[in-house]
Design an enzyme around this catalytic site. Structure first.
Site, mmCIF file in Angstrom:
data_model
loop_
_atom_site.group_PDB
_atom_site.id
_atom_site.type_symbol
_atom_site.label_atom_id
_atom_site.label_comp_id
_atom_site.label_asym_id
_atom_site.label_seq_id
_atom_site.Cartn_x
_atom_site.Cartn_y
_atom_site.Cartn_z
ATOM 1 N N PRO A 13 0.834 -1.211 0.000
ATOM 2 C CA PRO A 13 0.000 0.000 0.000
ATOM 3 C C PRO A 13 0.863 1.254 0.000
ATOM 4 C CG PRO A 13 -0.837 -1.594 1.574
ATOM 5 C CD PRO A 13 0.503 -2.105 1.128
ATOM 6 N N ASP A 43 3.570 -0.072 10.204
ATOM 7 C CA ASP A 43 5.019 0.092 10.289
ATOM 8 C C ASP A 43 5.451 0.256 11.733
ATOM 9 O OD1 ASP A 43 7.601 1.120 8.484
ATOM 10 O OD2 ASP A 43 7.485 2.060 10.460
ATOM 11 N N TYR A 48 11.129 0.762 18.583
ATOM 12 C CA TYR A 48 9.971 1.525 19.044
ATOM 13 C C TYR A 48 9.392 0.956 20.342
ATOM 14 C CZ TYR A 48 9.925 3.276 14.197
ATOM 15 O OH TYR A 48 10.252 3.816 12.975
ATOM 16 N N LYS A 73 11.611 -3.494 11.910
ATOM 17 C CA LYS A 73 12.979 -3.080 11.568
ATOM 18 C C LYS A 73 14.009 -3.674 12.521
ATOM 19 C CE LYS A 73 11.046 1.373 10.152
ATOM 20 N NZ LYS A 73 9.820 1.326 10.993
ATOM 21 N N HIS A 107 17.411 -0.780 10.076
ATOM 22 C CA HIS A 107 16.965 0.515 10.572
ATOM 23 C C HIS A 107 17.998 1.629 10.382
ATOM 24 C CE1 HIS A 107 14.031 2.231 13.819
ATOM 25 N NE2 HIS A 107 14.337 3.150 12.931
#
Length: 283
Positions: A13, A43, A48, A73, A107
């Site tokens: 997408p 994502d 994170y 990542k 990353h």
């Protein structure tokens, strides 16, 4: 939703939902709301700290796995990088509760990049990572990686917004078969982006917000974008950019906002490199 076709034939997408800087305790609800709004590209990253929450939202959504495109990542790994990269991937996969990811990104362009990439190539061949790519690679590093490895990265996720447009970088990526993806598409609101006179004027002409103008500008350039929000009304607004188009003159006007520099940090700054390579992530 429009898709882009990656260099291995996978469909991705062009507009998705990012979870950078969303606290882990808020992520599951945010992703649940994003999926309800129609997002199918998600994502996240080991760095994170919210992969588990993303995974719970996916599991509880009831959406067939094949309808989702999930990205995570790899953070910089200690030696032996090839072994540790696989371990980090397995940790991320377990946290997500999935049997594969659709895109696995390196990353940062630091550490034993080639050892990490060899591990990622193996994961791709085994079907555990349907596509593999990189993030924050400047053109010289990207060309070198392509020249010295078997698999060309499918994606390069880099800072891309109206004030740092990466036009030349995008053209080089296109020539090499690499899809550009934007992080910080809204520049995190810097340079007064959400109230910028030019962007506001363009938005008023279409009955759209500045955020929608920026996302439409990215989409028309063929840049994959992953806007973040924890507000359902903003999520709905951000995905509603496929019913209008910017004119050539409007695209040219946005091009004049280019500053030629990052609004955040330079990945070639020795002090920033030193800080990043010393940062450890539990993965």
């Amino acid at each position: 939703m429009r898709n882009v076709t990656l260099n291995n034939g996978a469909e991705m997408p062009i507009l998705g939902f990012g979870v950078y800087q969303i606290p882990a305790e808020e992520t599951e609800q945010a992703v649940t709301q994003a999926l309800a709004a129609g997002y199918r590209l998600l994502d996240t990253a080991a760095a994170y700290g919210n992969e588990e929450a993303v995974g719970r939202a996916i599991k509880n959504s009831g959406i067939p796995r094949e309808e989702l495109f999930v990205t995570t990542k790899l953070w910089i790994q200690d030696a032996p990088a090839q072994e540790n990269a696989r371990r980090a991937f397995e940790t991320s996969l377990a946290r997500l509760g999935l049997d594969h990811v659709d895109l696995y990104l390196m990353h940062q362009p630091y550490g034993d990049v080639y050892g990490q990439w060899r591990a990622m190539e193996a994961l791709n061949r085994e079907g555990l990572a349907r596509t593999i790519g990189v993030a924050n690679f400047h053109p010289d590093r990207l060309v070198d990686l392509i020249a010295n490895n078997e698999i060309t990265p499918a994606v390069n996720q880099v800072e891309t917004h109206p004030f740092h447009q990466r036009t030349a970088d995008q053209e080089l990526m296109r020539e090499r078969g690499v899809q550009i993806q934007s992080w910080a598409g809204f520049a995190e609101g810097r340079n007064n982006l959400f109230h910028h006179p030019l962007l506001s004027e363009i938005g008023a002409g279409h009955g759209k917000s500045v955020a929608q103008v920026v996302l439409r500008w990215l989409v028309q350039r063929g840049v994959v974008a992953i806007p973040k929000s924890v507000r359902p009304e903003r999520m709905a607004e951000n995905i509603d950019v496929f019913d209008f188009a910017l004119t050539d003159d409007e695209m040219a006007a946005v091009a004049t906002l280019e500053t030629g520099a990052s609004l955040f940090f330079d990945h070639r700054d020795p002090a920033m490199v030193d800080w990043l390579v010393k940062l450890r992530v539990d993965a």
